[in-house]
Design a protein around this motif. Structure first.
Motif, mmCIF file in Angstrom:
data_model
loop_
_atom_site.group_PDB
_atom_site.id
_atom_site.type_symbol
_atom_site.label_atom_id
_atom_site.label_comp_id
_atom_site.label_asym_id
_atom_site.label_seq_id
_atom_site.Cartn_x
_atom_site.Cartn_y
_atom_site.Cartn_z
ATOM 1 N N GLU A 132 0.828 -1.197 0.000
ATOM 2 C CA GLU A 132 0.000 0.000 0.000
ATOM 3 C C GLU A 132 0.870 1.258 0.000
ATOM 4 O OE1 GLU A 132 -3.787 2.147 0.712
ATOM 5 O OE2 GLU A 132 -2.968 0.554 -0.514
ATOM 6 N N ASP A 133 0.550 2.190 -0.886
ATOM 7 C CA ASP A 133 1.277 3.469 -1.015
ATOM 8 C C ASP A 133 2.733 3.293 -1.442
ATOM 9 O OD1 ASP A 133 -0.925 5.038 -0.372
ATOM 10 O OD2 ASP A 133 -0.508 4.964 1.772
ATOM 11 N N VAL A 134 3.096 2.123 -1.925
ATOM 12 C CA VAL A 134 4.465 1.900 -2.406
ATOM 13 C C VAL A 134 4.459 1.327 -3.821
ATOM 14 C CG1 VAL A 134 6.651 0.677 -2.046
ATOM 15 C CG2 VAL A 134 5.379 1.525 -0.070
ATOM 16 N N SER A 135 3.731 0.230 -4.023
ATOM 17 C CA SER A 135 3.832 -0.528 -5.290
ATOM 18 C C SER A 135 3.006 0.097 -6.412
ATOM 19 C CB SER A 135 3.377 -1.974 -5.080
ATOM 20 O OG SER A 135 4.097 -2.585 -4.049
ATOM 21 N N ASP A 136 3.266 1.380 -6.680
ATOM 22 C CA ASP A 136 2.557 2.042 -7.784
ATOM 23 C C ASP A 136 3.401 1.922 -9.058
ATOM 24 O OD1 ASP A 136 4.624 3.819 -7.372
ATOM 25 O OD2 ASP A 136 3.356 5.491 -6.717
ATOM 26 N N PRO A 137 2.877 2.353 -10.223
ATOM 27 C CA PRO A 137 3.612 2.140 -11.477
ATOM 28 C C PRO A 137 5.044 2.680 -11.503
ATOM 29 C CG PRO A 137 1.341 2.665 -11.978
ATOM 30 C CD PRO A 137 1.497 2.840 -10.487
ATOM 31 N N PRO A 138 5.349 3.889 -10.977
ATOM 32 C CA PRO A 138 6.748 4.333 -11.028
ATOM 33 C C PRO A 138 7.681 3.422 -10.232
ATOM 34 C CG PRO A 138 5.287 6.196 -10.601
ATOM 35 C CD PRO A 138 4.448 4.962 -10.486
ATOM 36 N N PHE A 139 7.232 2.998 -9.044
ATOM 37 C CA PHE A 139 8.059 2.116 -8.221
ATOM 38 C C PHE A 139 8.200 0.749 -8.891
ATOM 39 C CE2 PHE A 139 8.585 -1.009 -4.757
ATOM 40 C CZ PHE A 139 9.773 -0.541 -4.223
ATOM 41 N N ARG A 140 7.112 0.239 -9.428
ATOM 42 C CA ARG A 140 7.174 -1.066 -10.104
ATOM 43 C C ARG A 140 8.128 -0.999 -11.304
ATOM 44 N NH1 ARG A 140 1.251 -1.045 -9.681
ATOM 45 N NH2 ARG A 140 1.091 -0.955 -11.952
ATOM 46 N N ARG A 141 8.111 0.125 -11.988
ATOM 47 C CA ARG A 141 9.001 0.277 -13.158
ATOM 48 C C ARG A 141 10.467 0.194 -12.740
ATOM 49 N NH1 ARG A 141 8.422 5.080 -17.711
ATOM 50 N NH2 ARG A 141 10.045 4.335 -19.118
ATOM 51 N N LEU A 142 10.801 0.820 -11.613
ATOM 52 C CA LEU A 142 12.178 0.761 -11.105
ATOM 53 C C LEU A 142 12.557 -0.671 -10.742
ATOM 54 C CD1 LEU A 142 12.383 3.943 -8.894
ATOM 55 C CD2 LEU A 142 14.082 3.282 -10.601
ATOM 56 N N CYS A 143 11.627 -1.368 -10.085
ATOM 57 C CA CYS A 143 11.921 -2.753 -9.675
ATOM 58 C C CYS A 143 12.060 -3.659 -10.887
ATOM 59 C CB CYS A 143 10.841 -3.259 -8.722
ATOM 60 S SG CYS A 143 10.899 -2.437 -7.112
ATOM 61 N N LYS A 144 11.234 -3.422 -11.896
ATOM 62 C CA LYS A 144 11.340 -4.202 -13.139
ATOM 63 C C LYS A 144 12.706 -3.971 -13.783
ATOM 64 C CE LYS A 144 9.613 -6.593 -16.645
ATOM 65 N NZ LYS A 144 9.019 -7.934 -16.502
ATOM 66 N N GLN A 145 13.108 -2.715 -13.828
ATOM 67 C CA GLN A 145 14.392 -2.328 -14.403
ATOM 68 C C GLN A 145 15.556 -3.017 -13.681
ATOM 69 O OE1 GLN A 145 15.793 1.845 -13.726
ATOM 70 N NE2 GLN A 145 15.264 2.144 -15.860
ATOM 71 N N HIS A 146 15.351 -3.282 -12.394
ATOM 72 C CA HIS A 146 16.432 -3.863 -11.588
ATOM 73 C C HIS A 146 16.193 -5.335 -11.259
ATOM 74 C CE1 HIS A 146 18.699 -0.165 -11.197
ATOM 75 N NE2 HIS A 146 17.579 0.470 -10.935
ATOM 76 N N GLY A 147 15.387 -6.017 -12.076
ATOM 77 C CA GLY A 147 15.379 -7.474 -11.995
ATOM 78 C C GLY A 147 14.160 -8.180 -11.437
ATOM 79 N N ALA A 148 13.105 -7.453 -11.030
ATOM 80 C CA ALA A 148 11.899 -8.144 -10.540
ATOM 81 C C ALA A 148 11.241 -8.889 -11.704
ATOM 82 C CB ALA A 148 10.923 -7.146 -9.927
ATOM 83 N N ASP A 149 10.794 -10.127 -11.441
ATOM 84 C CA ASP A 149 10.221 -10.964 -12.507
ATOM 85 C C ASP A 149 8.713 -10.848 -12.620
ATOM 86 O OD1 ASP A 149 12.685 -12.306 -13.357
ATOM 87 O OD2 ASP A 149 12.663 -13.185 -11.352
ATOM 88 N N LEU A 150 8.055 -10.542 -11.520
ATOM 89 C CA LEU A 150 6.591 -10.407 -11.517
ATOM 90 C C LEU A 150 6.228 -9.409 -10.440
ATOM 91 C CD1 LEU A 150 3.640 -11.302 -12.189
ATOM 92 C CD2 LEU A 150 3.927 -13.142 -10.521
ATOM 93 N N MET A 151 5.291 -8.518 -10.780
ATOM 94 C CA MET A 151 4.923 -7.488 -9.821
ATOM 95 C C MET A 151 3.418 -7.440 -9.636
ATOM 96 S SD MET A 151 7.601 -4.645 -11.072
ATOM 97 C CE MET A 151 7.069 -4.946 -12.726
ATOM 98 N N TYR A 152 3.034 -6.957 -8.472
ATOM 99 C CA TYR A 152 1.617 -6.794 -8.167
ATOM 100 C C TYR A 152 1.334 -5.340 -7.818
ATOM 101 C CZ TYR A 152 1.063 -11.868 -7.954
ATOM 102 O OH TYR A 152 1.012 -13.201 -8.273
ATOM 103 N N SER A 153 0.122 -4.909 -8.135
ATOM 104 C CA SER A 153 -0.317 -3.555 -7.787
ATOM 105 C C SER A 153 -0.496 -3.435 -6.279
ATOM 106 C CB SER A 153 -1.665 -3.272 -8.463
ATOM 107 O OG SER A 153 -2.685 -4.077 -7.873
ATOM 108 N N GLU A 154 -0.674 -2.209 -5.824
ATOM 109 C CA GLU A 154 -1.168 -2.014 -4.460
ATOM 110 C C GLU A 154 -2.518 -2.722 -4.356
ATOM 111 O OE1 GLU A 154 -0.841 2.301 -3.160
ATOM 112 O OE2 GLU A 154 -0.646 2.487 -5.318
ATOM 113 N N PHE A 155 -2.907 -3.117 -3.126
ATOM 114 C CA PHE A 155 -4.197 -3.789 -3.055
ATOM 115 C C PHE A 155 -5.334 -2.790 -3.262
ATOM 116 C CE2 PHE A 155 -4.773 -3.989 1.928
ATOM 117 C CZ PHE A 155 -4.656 -2.624 2.002
ATOM 118 N N ILE A 156 -6.411 -3.283 -3.870
ATOM 119 C CA ILE A 156 -7.537 -2.436 -4.264
ATOM 120 C C ILE A 156 -8.802 -2.988 -3.623
ATOM 121 C CG2 ILE A 156 -8.835 -1.481 -6.206
ATOM 122 C CD1 ILE A 156 -6.419 -2.107 -8.004
#
Length: 330
Positions: free
Chosen positions: A20-44
């Motif tokens: 919550e309040d962290v895993s938004d698109p800009p943060f996910r993009r950084l993690c993807k760039q640095h090796g994350a294989d699968l990401m999830y959105s903030e919970f909705i």
């Protein structure tokens, strides 16, 4: 290779936790760039989605560069969960994830998140409602149980698999523990070793270094790990773990220049996504984490979080590069 429905992931994938309040698109993009294989959105919230709450709808934003990506929903009502899964499907994520793990009181008292751990039959009905209402693979994130006297993850895993989920992530704590104490991965391994379980089982909780990731991979034999708090302000952890797996050696610590680049990108992508005012405001909470441990940094951090104009924040970044050009991270 690990498969979640028709989604193919590398062997022993590293997942970014929904936060919550962290895993938004800009943060996910950084993690993807640095090796994350699968990401999830903030919970909705399923109720929020159905009410068309603007904040809930905005959390549905996903971008092709971050695929594969899952959208996580939570709620305690079958009809609302089914309807929100259909809404989620319209934005075409790769996965729909259900949150049965969030321990926060405002979620639990609505009979959602970890609140559902008290009622396995309800958990199964909610899951089935989502599975039946979407053609996308459905995954679940949950905890070991409500408290130490009601660890029910073994039954939960079998029954959720039986109604059609394609992967299960287990946080190695009970709801009663919140985030305290040490995560216990032994019950997660027991789920994985159950001959009835055919779906991927991912472990979550306390992975904060390449050494720990390797130890847990070897010790517990799971299909992959999900990383949450250790990635906040430190998206480099994914590639660091992968490099350590492959070579047994550490990548160098990200330099001040690397950290400025991450913060700069985060700000730029937030502005691109939400506009200047909100983008500047929402990125502020991340600066402390990006520059953690740098001595003599307080003044610069203060200016980063108090400037309202992007150009002023970028100017502070430039000053930091100049001032800390020779700084050695330890």
């Amino acid at each position: 290779m690990v498969k979640i429905g028709n989604i193919e992931l590398p062997e022993f994938p590293l997942l970014l936790a929904p936060m919550e309040d962290v895993s938004d698109p800009p943060f996910r993009r950084l993690c993807k760039q640095h090796g994350a294989d699968l990401m999830y959105s903030e919970f909705i919230s399923s109720e929020g989605l159905i009410r068309d709450a603007i904040k809930s709808r905005q959390k549905l934003d996903i971008f092709d560069y971050e695929r594969p990506v899952g959208i996580q929903i939570f709620g305690g009502d079958e009809e609302a969960m089914a309807m929100s899964a259909r809404i989620v499907e319209t934005v075409n994520p790769d996965i729909v994830d259900i949150n049965f793990g969030c321990p926060v009181k405002k979620v639990v008292c609505k009979g959602a998140g970890a609140g559902v751990l008290k009622d396995i039959d309800l958990m199964v009905r909610l899951t089935k409602a989502v599975v039946d209402s979407t053609h996308l693979p459905v995954t679940v994130k949950t905890r070991l149980g409500w408290d130490e006297d009601s660890i029910n993850i073994y039954e939960v895993a079998e029954r959720l698999q039986d109604v059609g989920i394609k992967a299960l992530t287990i946080h190695g704590r009970t709801r009663a523990q919140m985030y305290k104490g040490e995560a216990d991965w032994a019950p997660i391994a027991k789920v994985k070793n159950n001959p009835r379980i055919q779906i991927p089982i991912f472990g979550n909780g306390d992975i904060d270094s390449p050494e720990k990731a390797l130890k847990y991979r070897n010790e517990y034999g799971l299909d992959g790990i999900m990383i949450g708090r250790a990635a906040i302000g430190y998206p480099w952890i994914f590639n660091q773990i992968k490099h350590y797996f492959a070579t047994g050696e550490h990548l160098p610590e990200p330099t001040v220049e690397d950290r400025v680049e991450a913060a700069r990108n985060h700000l730029k992508w937030s502005i691109d996504w939400k506009g200047e005012r909100v983008g500047v405001f929402e990125t502020r909470r991340h600066y402390t984490n990006y520059f953690k441990g740098i001595h003599g940094f307080k003044e610069y951090r203060q200016r980063m979080v108090s400037n309202d104009k992007p150009e002023d924040v970028y100017a502070v970044f430039d000053e930091v590069l100049e001032k800390f050009a020779d700084y050695k991270m330890v």
